[in-house]
Design a protein around this motif. Structure first.
Motif, PDB file in Angstrom:
ATOM      1  N   PHE A   1      -6.733   3.061   2.767  1.00 11.32           N
ATOM      2  CA  PHE A   1      -7.318   2.319   1.649  1.00 11.32           C
ATOM      3  C   PHE A   1      -8.685   2.880   1.291  1.00 11.32           C
ATOM      4  CE2 PHE A   1      -8.995  -1.676  -0.328  1.00 11.32           C
ATOM      5  CZ  PHE A   1      -8.025  -1.793  -1.308  1.00 11.32           C
TER       6      PHE A   1
ATOM      7  N   ILE B   1      -6.799  -7.292  -3.489  1.00 11.36           N
ATOM      8  CA  ILE B   1      -5.932  -7.353  -2.306  1.00 11.36           C
ATOM      9  C   ILE B   1      -5.845  -8.788  -1.788  1.00 11.36           C
ATOM     10  CG2 ILE B   1      -5.867  -6.765   0.151  1.00 11.36           C
ATOM     11  CD1 ILE B   1      -4.734  -4.538  -1.435  1.00 11.36           C
TER      12      ILE B   1
ATOM     13  N   THR C   1      -3.378 -10.829  -3.975  1.00  6.67           N
ATOM     14  CA  THR C   1      -2.083 -10.223  -4.269  1.00  6.67           C
ATOM     15  C   THR C   1      -1.079 -11.279  -4.706  1.00  6.67           C
ATOM     16  OG1 THR C   1      -2.426  -8.419  -2.699  1.00  6.67           O
ATOM     17  CG2 THR C   1      -0.150  -8.973  -3.217  1.00  6.67           C
TER      18      THR C   1
ATOM     19  N   VAL D   1      -1.855   2.514  -6.058  1.00  6.33           N
ATOM     20  CA  VAL D   1      -2.186   1.604  -4.959  1.00  6.33           C
ATOM     21  C   VAL D   1      -2.040   0.148  -5.378  1.00  6.33           C
ATOM     22  CG1 VAL D   1      -4.686   1.591  -5.426  1.00  6.33           C
ATOM     23  CG2 VAL D   1      -3.835   1.083  -3.128  1.00  6.33           C
ATOM     24  N   MET D   2      -2.322  -0.169  -6.642  1.00  7.36           N
ATOM     25  CA  MET D   2      -2.135  -1.531  -7.143  1.00  7.36           C
ATOM     26  C   MET D   2      -1.534  -1.487  -8.542  1.00  7.36           C
ATOM     27  SD  MET D   2      -5.345  -3.738  -5.678  1.00  7.36           S
ATOM     28  CE  MET D   2      -6.536  -2.432  -5.443  1.00  7.36           C
TER      29      MET D   2
ATOM     30  N   CYS E   1       0.406  -4.917  -4.760  1.00  4.19           N
ATOM     31  CA  CYS E   1      -0.016  -3.745  -4.004  1.00  4.19           C
ATOM     32  C   CYS E   1       1.190  -2.857  -3.703  1.00  4.19           C
ATOM     33  CB  CYS E   1      -0.681  -4.184  -2.698  1.00  4.19           C
ATOM     34  SG  CYS E   1      -1.323  -2.825  -1.688  1.00  4.19           S
TER      35      CYS E   1
ATOM     36  N   VAL F   1      -1.463  -4.756   2.613  1.00  2.00           N
ATOM     37  CA  VAL F   1      -2.188  -5.973   2.238  1.00  2.00           C
ATOM     38  C   VAL F   1      -2.665  -6.718   3.481  1.00  2.00           C
ATOM     39  CG1 VAL F   1      -1.991  -8.247   1.144  1.00  2.00           C
ATOM     40  CG2 VAL F   1      -0.985  -6.236   0.041  1.00  2.00           C
TER      41      VAL F   1
ATOM     42  N   ASN G   1       5.314  -9.784  -3.148  1.00  2.00           N
ATOM     43  CA  ASN G   1       4.888  -8.387  -3.268  1.00  2.00           C
ATOM     44  C   ASN G   1       6.008  -7.444  -2.834  1.00  2.00           C
ATOM     45  OD1 ASN G   1       1.850  -6.940  -3.469  1.00  2.00           O
ATOM     46  ND2 ASN G   1       3.417  -5.722  -2.446  1.00  2.00           N
TER      47      ASN G   1
END
Length: 454
Positions: free
Chosen positions: A231, A259, A262, A299-300, A322, A328, A345
């Protein structure tokens, strides 16, 4: 700089390239778990594989190389360079043409006689790579394979610079199917009781470990440490350095807020207000840029509301997800994230492998359905995510939202994804299938078709 000095520096660069090229000829290819990605090279087009950092792109290149070697291609006909190698830093100044000079000085008999297979890992590190690859494909007998950790490699600008000479594929961390393959758990074909139990146990392991290939077999403490390093590297190398951000702390604070939230709604206004409360002077335009860059780095991801009006879709609150549910848990503060968010997610990433056309839906009465996904054949999939519908109040709420959405969208079926439950519910608009997450994800993987991005 004197011409003689310049010539000496270039000569050293050529020698370094030769050394790297020859080193590759001697290494064993670490091909890992076979990825379920079918990439078909097209004549006179570069094959571009893009995805999040540490998601398995380099290993996938090695798998492609292994196929070539198994088909009889000479190892010397494969040219591989990883542009994260600090020895290649001076190529930014000396020019990428030095690569061909070094390679053909080693193997002059191959020039214009034999096909060369060029594999360039993370080539976006070098400014001006696009015209080099374009010229390479026009002037040499070759196939070109490229990886990159930036969705900008899909942009119309790059397509224009390369004159249409590129096809791109997305590579994500392991899917659940690939995770099962990595663990040696067989799930194809009819399921016996034993096989189903092994798959369910595999899903619990996948729930914990996530899909980043390097960490799937590591213990918890080491996995968390590596996830946190991932990250940090993504934030600083793929955002701060790539976009020359002068106030990186705002990006870091925003990333951690996202994060921690999420699978939740956000708006540019509330994100801007949050950063302001921390003392950051980031205007709305900067926050919008940051969000685009998170998505660019894979990444997101942002999910908009389903609406025929693009303006309304853009002005309504959006949801954030994510690339990996386990990432996460490793990075978040743990205060706001719960297992329901993680399950949502997980369902999102399964759908995202299938299609980028994913929205959330609100009925006219204001009931929300988590996902409406458009598949490659144009059909739509309505998906609600709920850990358990054992509670009658929860079940009635989820079923009512799906039933209304099915009616408004004129769809005869919907799906509720749970942790373990399975059922079929007949409603006014059709049928709702209640499916455990492990089965849903495997079913989605089977529906995935080869997707050429551009």
């Amino acid at each position: 700089m004197r011409i003689s000095d310049r010539s000496s520096i270039r000569g050293k660069m050529i020698d370094t390239l030769k050394e790297i090229i020859l080193d590759f000829q001697e290494i064993d290819l670490n091909t890992g778990t076979p990825r379920l990605i079918e990439v078909t090279p097209v004549t006179e087009k570069a094959t571009i594989c893009i995805g999040v950092r540490r998601g398995g792109k380099s290993t996938f290149l090695f798998q492609l190389m292994k196929r070539l070697l198994d088909s009889g291609v000479d190892r010397q006909n494969i040219l591989y360079l990883n542009f994260f190698d600090d020895r290649l830093h001076r190529l930014q100044h000396e020019g990428l043409a030095a690569i061909l000079e070094a390679y053909f000085s080693l193997f002059p008999e191959k020039k214009n006689k034999e096909k060369i297979y060029c594999f360039f890992d993370e080539i976006q590190m070098i400014h001006g790579w696009e015209p080099f690859v374009d010229r390479l494909m026009r002037t040499e007998k070759c196939e070109v394979y490229i990886t990159g950790s930036s969705a900008q490699m899909l942009s119309k600008e790059i397509a224009t610079q390369m004159r249409g000479r590129a096809l791109s594929w997305e590579i994500f961390p392991f899917s659940f199917q690939e995770f099962l393959d990595c663990r040696g758990i067989e799930n194809r074909g009819p399921l016996s009781t034993r096989k189903r139990l092994l798959i369910q146990k595999g899903f619990e392991d996948f729930w914990t470990a996530g899909g980043f290939p390097e960490v799937v077999n590591l213990d918890k403490s080491l996995r968390i440490k590596i996830h946190q390093e991932y990250f940090s590297a993504i934030l600083f190398r793929d955002l701060v350095e790539r976009h020359d951000i002068s106030h990186p702390r705002a990006v870091v604070d925003l990333a951690h807020w996202l994060i921690d939230n999420t699978a939740s709604l956000y708006s540019i206004n509330n994100l801007t207000g949050y950063l302001k409360s921390l003392g950051h002077k980031a205007p709305k335009s900067a926050v919008s840029d940051y969000l685009e860059w998170f998505e660019d780095a894979y990444v997101m991801f942002t999910v908009r509301i389903f609406d025929a009006s693009l303006a309304r879709s853009n002005t309504n609150p959006k949801k954030i997800y994510c690339i990996d549910h386990s990432l996460v848990t490793s990075v978040s503060s743990g205060i706001l994230i719960n297992s329901g968010h993680l399950l949502e997610n997980l369902v999102f990433t399964a759908l995202r492998r299938l299609t980028p056309d994913i929205f959330y839906f609100k009925t006219k009465a204001g009931k929300e359905v988590d996902f409406i996904a458009k598949e490659s054949d144009g059909s739509r999939m309505l998906v609600q995510v709920c850990e358990s519908i054992a509670n009658s109040k929860t079940k009635n709420r989820e079923v009512a939202a799906l039933n209304e959405a099915m009616s408004e969208l004129q769809l005869s079926s919907g799906i509720i994804v749970t942790r373990n439950e399975e059922d079929k519910i007949v409603v006014d608009s059709g049928q709702i299938n209640v499916v455990p997450a492990w089965r849903f994800i495997l079913n989605v993987a089977e529906r995935r078709t080869l997707k050429i991005i551009n």
